[in-house]
Design a protein around this motif. Structure first.
Motif, PDB file in Angstrom:
ATOM      1  N   GLU A   1     138.281  12.863 -26.100  1.00 45.22           N
ATOM      2  CA  GLU A   1     138.522  14.262 -26.397  1.00 45.22           C
ATOM      3  C   GLU A   1     137.225  15.026 -26.239  1.00 45.22           C
ATOM      4  O   GLU A   1     136.142  14.476 -26.355  1.00 45.22           O
ATOM      5  CB  GLU A   1     139.049  14.423 -27.818  1.00 45.22           C
ATOM      6  N   SER A   2     137.361  16.313 -25.987  1.00 50.75           N
ATOM      7  CA  SER A   2     136.207  17.179 -25.841  1.00 50.75           C
ATOM      8  C   SER A   2     136.525  18.502 -26.522  1.00 50.75           C
ATOM      9  O   SER A   2     137.682  18.918 -26.569  1.00 50.75           O
ATOM     10  CB  SER A   2     135.920  17.401 -24.347  1.00 50.75           C
ATOM     11  N   LEU A   3     135.513  19.155 -27.049  1.00 53.61           N
ATOM     12  CA  LEU A   3     135.698  20.443 -27.696  1.00 53.61           C
ATOM     13  C   LEU A   3     135.536  21.533 -26.641  1.00 53.61           C
ATOM     14  O   LEU A   3     134.473  21.673 -26.038  1.00 53.61           O
ATOM     15  CB  LEU A   3     134.676  20.619 -28.814  1.00 53.61           C
ATOM     16  N   VAL A   4     136.618  22.282 -26.365  1.00 56.41           N
ATOM     17  CA  VAL A   4     136.597  23.348 -25.374  1.00 56.41           C
ATOM     18  C   VAL A   4     137.099  24.617 -26.037  1.00 56.41           C
ATOM     19  O   VAL A   4     138.223  24.653 -26.544  1.00 56.41           O
ATOM     20  CB  VAL A   4     137.490  22.999 -24.153  1.00 56.41           C
ATOM     21  N   ALA A   5     136.257  25.639 -26.037  1.00 66.35           N
ATOM     22  CA  ALA A   5     136.608  26.934 -26.630  1.00 66.35           C
ATOM     23  C   ALA A   5     137.114  26.776 -28.063  1.00 66.35           C
ATOM     24  O   ALA A   5     138.091  27.391 -28.468  1.00 66.35           O
ATOM     25  CB  ALA A   5     137.647  27.649 -25.772  1.00 66.35           C
ATOM     26  N   GLY A   6     136.468  25.900 -28.811  1.00 63.53           N
ATOM     27  CA  GLY A   6     136.795  25.736 -30.218  1.00 63.53           C
ATOM     28  C   GLY A   6     138.009  24.891 -30.523  1.00 63.53           C
ATOM     29  O   GLY A   6     138.443  24.806 -31.653  1.00 63.53           O
ATOM     30  N   ARG A   7     138.575  24.240 -29.511  1.00 64.27           N
ATOM     31  CA  ARG A   7     139.723  23.370 -29.779  1.00 64.27           C
ATOM     32  C   ARG A   7     139.559  22.047 -29.029  1.00 64.27           C
ATOM     33  O   ARG A   7     138.903  21.981 -28.006  1.00 64.27           O
ATOM     34  CB  ARG A   7     141.033  24.047 -29.409  1.00 64.27           C
TER      35      ARG A   7
ATOM     36  N   GLU B   1     130.170   3.951  -5.759  1.00 65.96           N
ATOM     37  CA  GLU B   1     131.061   4.315  -6.864  1.00 65.96           C
ATOM     38  C   GLU B   1     130.352   5.293  -7.786  1.00 65.96           C
ATOM     39  O   GLU B   1     129.134   5.278  -7.924  1.00 65.96           O
ATOM     40  CB  GLU B   1     131.566   3.066  -7.570  1.00 65.96           C
ATOM     41  N   MET B   2     131.151   6.185  -8.387  1.00 67.44           N
ATOM     42  CA  MET B   2     130.617   7.161  -9.338  1.00 67.44           C
ATOM     43  C   MET B   2     131.656   7.442 -10.408  1.00 67.44           C
ATOM     44  O   MET B   2     132.848   7.208 -10.208  1.00 67.44           O
ATOM     45  CB  MET B   2     130.198   8.437  -8.626  1.00 67.44           C
ATOM     46  N   SER B   3     131.199   7.928 -11.535  1.00 67.93           N
ATOM     47  CA  SER B   3     132.083   8.308 -12.635  1.00 67.93           C
ATOM     48  C   SER B   3     132.195   9.822 -12.654  1.00 67.93           C
ATOM     49  O   SER B   3     131.212  10.531 -12.450  1.00 67.93           O
ATOM     50  CB  SER B   3     131.506   7.846 -13.974  1.00 67.93           C
ATOM     51  N   CYS B   4     133.408  10.312 -12.916  1.00 68.20           N
ATOM     52  CA  CYS B   4     133.646  11.753 -12.962  1.00 68.20           C
ATOM     53  C   CYS B   4     134.491  12.107 -14.178  1.00 68.20           C
ATOM     54  O   CYS B   4     135.184  11.262 -14.731  1.00 68.20           O
ATOM     55  CB  CYS B   4     134.381  12.205 -11.703  1.00 68.20           C
TER      56      CYS B   4
ATOM     57  N   ALA C   1     142.111  16.988 -24.315  1.00 77.01           N
ATOM     58  CA  ALA C   1     142.039  15.640 -23.759  1.00 77.01           C
ATOM     59  C   ALA C   1     141.138  15.671 -22.535  1.00 77.01           C
ATOM     60  O   ALA C   1     141.147  16.626 -21.766  1.00 77.01           O
ATOM     61  CB  ALA C   1     143.431  15.164 -23.373  1.00 77.01           C
ATOM     62  N   VAL C   2     140.349  14.638 -22.368  1.00 74.30           N
ATOM     63  CA  VAL C   2     139.437  14.545 -21.241  1.00 74.30           C
ATOM     64  C   VAL C   2     139.982  13.517 -20.256  1.00 74.30           C
ATOM     65  O   VAL C   2     140.367  12.424 -20.645  1.00 74.30           O
ATOM     66  CB  VAL C   2     138.025  14.113 -21.715  1.00 74.30           C
ATOM     67  N   ARG C   3     140.050  13.903 -18.988  1.00 73.69           N
ATOM     68  CA  ARG C   3     140.461  12.971 -17.943  1.00 73.69           C
ATOM     69  C   ARG C   3     139.213  12.447 -17.264  1.00 73.69           C
ATOM     70  O   ARG C   3     138.378  13.218 -16.797  1.00 73.69           O
ATOM     71  CB  ARG C   3     141.357  13.660 -16.923  1.00 73.69           C
ATOM     72  N   LEU C   4     139.074  11.137 -17.220  1.00 79.13           N
ATOM     73  CA  LEU C   4     137.951  10.481 -16.574  1.00 79.13           C
ATOM     74  C   LEU C   4     138.444   9.798 -15.307  1.00 79.13           C
ATOM     75  O   LEU C   4     139.619   9.457 -15.203  1.00 79.13           O
ATOM     76  CB  LEU C   4     137.327   9.447 -17.506  1.00 79.13           C
ATOM     77  N   ALA C   5     137.548   9.587 -14.362  1.00 78.88           N
ATOM     78  CA  ALA C   5     137.930   8.894 -13.130  1.00 78.88           C
ATOM     79  C   ALA C   5     136.766   8.057 -12.616  1.00 78.88           C
ATOM     80  O   ALA C   5     135.606   8.434 -12.761  1.00 78.88           O
ATOM     81  CB  ALA C   5     138.345   9.893 -12.064  1.00 78.88           C
ATOM     82  N   LYS C   6     137.116   6.935 -12.033  1.00 82.44           N
ATOM     83  CA  LYS C   6     136.169   6.117 -11.296  1.00 82.44           C
ATOM     84  C   LYS C   6     136.498   6.370  -9.831  1.00 82.44           C
ATOM     85  O   LYS C   6     137.640   6.232  -9.405  1.00 82.44           O
ATOM     86  CB  LYS C   6     136.351   4.644 -11.637  1.00 82.44           C
ATOM     87  N   VAL C   7     135.488   6.798  -9.069  1.00 81.09           N
ATOM     88  CA  VAL C   7     135.704   7.185  -7.680  1.00 81.09           C
ATOM     89  C   VAL C   7     134.915   6.257  -6.765  1.00 81.09           C
ATOM     90  O   VAL C   7     133.710   6.075  -6.954  1.00 81.09           O
ATOM     91  CB  VAL C   7     135.267   8.655  -7.454  1.00 81.09           C
ATOM     92  N   LEU C   8     135.601   5.684  -5.787  1.00 84.11           N
ATOM     93  CA  LEU C   8     134.960   4.849  -4.774  1.00 84.11           C
ATOM     94  C   LEU C   8     135.024   5.579  -3.444  1.00 84.11           C
ATOM     95  O   LEU C   8     136.069   6.125  -3.078  1.00 84.11           O
ATOM     96  CB  LEU C   8     135.670   3.500  -4.631  1.00 84.11           C
ATOM     97  N   ILE C   9     133.898   5.599  -2.715  1.00 85.37           N
ATOM     98  CA  ILE C   9     133.852   6.197  -1.380  1.00 85.37           C
ATOM     99  C   ILE C   9     133.073   5.267  -0.465  1.00 85.37           C
ATOM    100  O   ILE C   9     132.217   4.507  -0.921  1.00 85.37           O
ATOM    101  CB  ILE C   9     133.186   7.594  -1.400  1.00 85.37           C
TER     102      ILE C   9
END
Length: 123
Positions: free
Chosen positions: A53-59, A109-112, A62-70
């Motif tokens: 979770e992340s605090l956005v504009a005081g509320r 690979e990178m995390s986003c 849910a945070v979406r994470l991704a592992k990206v391969l290129i």
């Protein structure tokens, strides 16, 4: 991961300075171009992971994470943690600079993390 199919198209964007009007310079996001007029677009294996979770504009949001391969290559090696990705109709903050994958030598690979309220994004 989807077995390394590289089935997601991503666009890399970088902050650039531009003149808004005479005497006024502002930063904005623009597609990264290694050759004039040709944006860096890559095929990627984009696997979303359960996030926190992340605090956005005081509320809480849910945070979406991704592992990206290129695939490793000249365009991929230009990506930095200060850039961002546009993929799957969303903007993604790059959380880690692309690094060589432990599983495959020719892949980076990178995390986003999805950028919930991305500046100047109208997707």
């Amino acid at each position: 991961m989807a077995g390394g199919r590289l089935s997601d198209r991503i666009t890399v964007q970088r902050k650039v300075k531009g003149t808004v009007r005479p005497g006024v310079v502002a930063e904005r996001w623009a597609d990264l171009e290694l050759e004039a007029g040709v944006p860096v677009q890559l095929w990627a294996d984009f696997a979303e992971q359960p996030g926190g979770e992340s605090l956005v504009a005081g509320r809480d949001e849910a945070v979406r994470l991704a592992k990206v391969l290129i695939n490793d290559g000249p365009s991929a090696r230009q990506i930095t943690a200060a850039d961002r990705l546009v993929a799957r109709g969303a903007v993604w903050k790059i959380r880690s600079t692309p690094a060589r994958s432990r599983e495959r030598a020719n892949v980076l690979e990178m995390s986003c993390e999805e950028w919930v309220k991305a500046p100047d994004w109208e997707g």
